[in-house]
Design a protein around this motif. Sequence first.
Motif, PDB file in Angstrom:
ATOM      1  N   LEU A  89       0.821  -1.208   0.000  1.00 51.89           N
ATOM      2  CA  LEU A  89       0.000   0.000   0.000  1.00 51.89           C
ATOM      3  C   LEU A  89       0.856   1.260   0.000  1.00 51.89           C
ATOM      4  O   LEU A  89       0.380   2.342  -0.337  1.00 51.89           O
ATOM      5  CB  LEU A  89      -0.942   0.004   1.205  1.00 51.89           C
ATOM      6  N   PHE A  90       2.128   1.123   0.373  1.00 51.22           N
ATOM      7  CA  PHE A  90       3.041   2.264   0.381  1.00 51.22           C
ATOM      8  C   PHE A  90       3.572   2.552  -1.028  1.00 51.22           C
ATOM      9  O   PHE A  90       3.309   1.806  -1.968  1.00 51.22           O
ATOM     10  CB  PHE A  90       4.189   2.004   1.359  1.00 51.22           C
ATOM     11  N   GLU A  91       4.305   3.644  -1.156  1.00 55.53           N
ATOM     12  CA  GLU A  91       4.746   4.100  -2.485  1.00 55.53           C
ATOM     13  C   GLU A  91       5.775   3.190  -3.124  1.00 55.53           C
ATOM     14  O   GLU A  91       5.789   3.022  -4.350  1.00 55.53           O
ATOM     15  CB  GLU A  91       5.314   5.520  -2.372  1.00 55.53           C
ATOM     16  N   GLU A  92       6.654   2.597  -2.305  1.00 55.26           N
ATOM     17  CA  GLU A  92       7.687   1.749  -2.885  1.00 55.26           C
ATOM     18  C   GLU A  92       8.284   0.830  -1.837  1.00 55.26           C
ATOM     19  O   GLU A  92       8.188   1.087  -0.627  1.00 55.26           O
ATOM     20  CB  GLU A  92       8.800   2.581  -3.528  1.00 55.26           C
ATOM     21  N   GLY A 102       4.998   0.644  -5.406  1.00 57.55           N
ATOM     22  CA  GLY A 102       3.825   0.063  -4.789  1.00 57.55           C
ATOM     23  C   GLY A 102       2.541   0.718  -5.275  1.00 57.55           C
ATOM     24  O   GLY A 102       2.532   1.498  -6.230  1.00 57.55           O
ATOM     25  N   VAL A 103       1.446   0.419  -4.593  1.00 58.91           N
ATOM     26  CA  VAL A 103       0.144   0.972  -4.967  1.00 58.91           C
ATOM     27  C   VAL A 103       0.082   2.460  -4.659  1.00 58.91           C
ATOM     28  O   VAL A 103      -0.542   3.237  -5.386  1.00 58.91           O
ATOM     29  CB  VAL A 103      -0.987   0.206  -4.245  1.00 58.91           C
ATOM     30  N   GLY A 104       0.706   2.894  -3.574  1.00 65.18           N
ATOM     31  CA  GLY A 104       0.881   4.317  -3.326  1.00 65.18           C
ATOM     32  C   GLY A 104      -0.268   5.035  -2.650  1.00 65.18           C
ATOM     33  O   GLY A 104      -0.361   6.252  -2.748  1.00 65.18           O
ATOM     34  N   VAL A 105      -1.135   4.307  -1.913  1.00 66.68           N
ATOM     35  CA  VAL A 105      -2.189   5.002  -1.177  1.00 66.68           C
ATOM     36  C   VAL A 105      -1.708   5.461   0.193  1.00 66.68           C
ATOM     37  O   VAL A 105      -2.408   6.187   0.894  1.00 66.68           O
ATOM     38  CB  VAL A 105      -3.454   4.135  -1.037  1.00 66.68           C
ATOM     39  N   LEU A 106      -0.495   5.040   0.576  1.00 66.00           N
ATOM     40  CA  LEU A 106       0.175   5.538   1.768  1.00 66.00           C
ATOM     41  C   LEU A 106       1.570   6.012   1.369  1.00 66.00           C
ATOM     42  O   LEU A 106       2.279   5.309   0.638  1.00 66.00           O
ATOM     43  CB  LEU A 106       0.300   4.444   2.837  1.00 66.00           C
ATOM     44  N   GLU A 107       1.950   7.196   1.838  1.00 65.61           N
ATOM     45  CA  GLU A 107       3.266   7.730   1.506  1.00 65.61           C
ATOM     46  C   GLU A 107       4.340   6.989   2.299  1.00 65.61           C
ATOM     47  O   GLU A 107       4.140   6.655   3.468  1.00 65.61           O
ATOM     48  CB  GLU A 107       3.337   9.227   1.825  1.00 65.61           C
ATOM     49  N   GLY A 108       5.471   6.756   1.651  1.00 67.06           N
ATOM     50  CA  GLY A 108       6.586   6.154   2.364  1.00 67.06           C
ATOM     51  C   GLY A 108       7.174   4.964   1.645  1.00 67.06           C
ATOM     52  O   GLY A 108       6.684   4.517   0.600  1.00 67.06           O
ATOM     53  N   ARG A 109       8.234   4.438   2.248  1.00 72.23           N
ATOM     54  CA  ARG A 109       9.007   3.353   1.649  1.00 72.23           C
ATOM     55  C   ARG A 109       9.148   2.203   2.632  1.00 72.23           C
ATOM     56  O   ARG A 109       9.278   2.406   3.836  1.00 72.23           O
ATOM     57  CB  ARG A 109      10.396   3.862   1.266  1.00 72.23           C
ATOM     58  N   VAL A 110       9.130   0.997   2.103  1.00 72.16           N
ATOM     59  CA  VAL A 110       9.361  -0.221   2.879  1.00 72.16           C
ATOM     60  C   VAL A 110      10.809  -0.640   2.671  1.00 72.16           C
ATOM     61  O   VAL A 110      11.266  -0.751   1.529  1.00 72.16           O
ATOM     62  CB  VAL A 110       8.392  -1.332   2.440  1.00 72.16           C
ATOM     63  N   GLY A 177      -8.159   7.447   7.225  1.00 73.74           N
ATOM     64  CA  GLY A 177      -9.365   7.398   6.420  1.00 73.74           C
ATOM     65  C   GLY A 177      -9.822   5.969   6.211  1.00 73.74           C
ATOM     66  O   GLY A 177      -9.937   5.195   7.169  1.00 73.74           O
ATOM     67  N   PRO A 178     -10.056   5.563   4.956  1.00 74.75           N
ATOM     68  CA  PRO A 178     -10.541   4.206   4.704  1.00 74.75           C
ATOM     69  C   PRO A 178      -9.440   3.155   4.710  1.00 74.75           C
ATOM     70  O   PRO A 178      -9.725   1.951   4.615  1.00 74.75           O
ATOM     71  CB  PRO A 178     -11.151   4.317   3.303  1.00 74.75           C
ATOM     72  N   VAL A 179      -8.176   3.575   4.824  1.00 72.08           N
ATOM     73  CA  VAL A 179      -7.044   2.649   4.730  1.00 72.08           C
ATOM     74  C   VAL A 179      -6.622   2.183   6.115  1.00 72.08           C
ATOM     75  O   VAL A 179      -6.399   2.999   7.019  1.00 72.08           O
ATOM     76  CB  VAL A 179      -5.844   3.306   4.035  1.00 72.08           C
ATOM     77  N   ALA A 180      -6.516   0.874   6.276  1.00 71.31           N
ATOM     78  CA  ALA A 180      -5.936   0.282   7.476  1.00 71.31           C
ATOM     79  C   ALA A 180      -4.940  -0.781   7.033  1.00 71.31           C
ATOM     80  O   ALA A 180      -5.124  -1.427   5.995  1.00 71.31           O
ATOM     81  CB  ALA A 180      -7.022  -0.332   8.358  1.00 71.31           C
ATOM     82  N   ALA A 181      -3.874  -0.944   7.806  1.00 70.06           N
ATOM     83  CA  ALA A 181      -2.845  -1.897   7.414  1.00 70.06           C
ATOM     84  C   ALA A 181      -2.116  -2.381   8.654  1.00 70.06           C
ATOM     85  O   ALA A 181      -1.873  -1.610   9.577  1.00 70.06           O
ATOM     86  CB  ALA A 181      -1.854  -1.246   6.444  1.00 70.06           C
ATOM     87  N   THR A 182      -1.788  -3.671   8.670  1.00 65.82           N
ATOM     88  CA  THR A 182      -1.007  -4.234   9.769  1.00 65.82           C
ATOM     89  C   THR A 182       0.167  -5.031   9.215  1.00 65.82           C
ATOM     90  O   THR A 182       0.000  -5.834   8.300  1.00 65.82           O
ATOM     91  CB  THR A 182      -1.853  -5.158  10.662  1.00 65.82           C
ATOM     92  N   GLN A 183       1.360  -4.781   9.781  1.00 70.18           N
ATOM     93  CA  GLN A 183       2.519  -5.581   9.401  1.00 70.18           C
ATOM     94  C   GLN A 183       2.418  -6.984   9.997  1.00 70.18           C
ATOM     95  O   GLN A 183       2.882  -7.959   9.414  1.00 70.18           O
ATOM     96  CB  GLN A 183       3.799  -4.890   9.867  1.00 70.18           C
ATOM     97  N   PHE A 184       1.826  -7.101  11.167  1.00 70.70           N
ATOM     98  CA  PHE A 184       1.615  -8.412  11.786  1.00 70.70           C
ATOM     99  C   PHE A 184       0.427  -9.122  11.147  1.00 70.70           C
ATOM    100  O   PHE A 184      -0.331  -8.542  10.370  1.00 70.70           O
ATOM    101  CB  PHE A 184       1.412  -8.264  13.301  1.00 70.70           C
TER     102      PHE A 184
END
Length: 205
Positions: A89-92, A102-110, A177-184
Motif C-alpha cells: 500500500l506504500f509508495e515503494e 507500490g500501490v501508493g495510497v500511503l506515503e513512504g518506503r518499505v 481514512g478508509p485505509v488500514a494496514a497491519t505488518q503483523f
Amino acid sequence: MTRPRIALFDYGSGNLRSAHRALERAGADVDLTSDLDLARAADGLFVPGVGAYAACMEGVLKTGLDAVIRERVGDDRPVLGVCVGDQILFEEGVEHGVTTRGVGVLEGRVDLLEAPRIPHMGWNTVAADEGMRLFAGIDPAERFYFVHSYAAKAVPPGAKAAVAVHGEPFLAAVERGPVAATQFHPEKSGDAGYALLSNWIKGLK
C-alpha cells in the motif's frame, strides 16, 4: 442483522485459508475472489500478502487490484492490508537493492529492518496512537504475531500508527481514512487478532 461482506482478494499471495476463517469468526461474510467487480462492491477489501514485495506487486498489477484499491480509497471505502499486503500500500519497497513501485495510497518506503536477527518472527507488543479504531478495547500488553524482514518506518502524513520494535522502531499498523494496514498477521494472533479484525469489521459502511 446483516453481516458485512468482505472481498478477500486472491492475487496469488497470502494466507487465504486462515484469513478467511478469521474474518468469518470476527463477524463478516467472506468472498475469496479474484473478481474485480466483487472487490469494488464489497463492504471491505482485505489485501493479503506473503513473500517478496516485487512478487506480490507483480500479482497485484497482473490482476488489476492496484486500480481497485486506489478507486476504493478515493471513494472512502475500507481497505485492510496485512503483512506484504500492508507493505504494497506504500509508495515503494526496496529489496536487495531493487526498488519496486507500490500501490501508493500511503506515503513512504518499505525497507530492510536493521536488527541483529532477521527475519522478525514471533510475538511482539505494539504501541498504538490514542484513538486508533483497530486497537479499541485491546490491552496495550497484548502481543501480535509477526513474520517479516522488511517494514515501513515513517508514519504517513495525517495517519495514526502503532509502532513495534525489532532492532529499530517500525510501523506495526497504520490507519488513515478508509485505509488500514497491519505488518503483523491478525489472523494468526489469537484473541488479540480476533479483536482487531472485529474492530475493523464493525467500522465497515
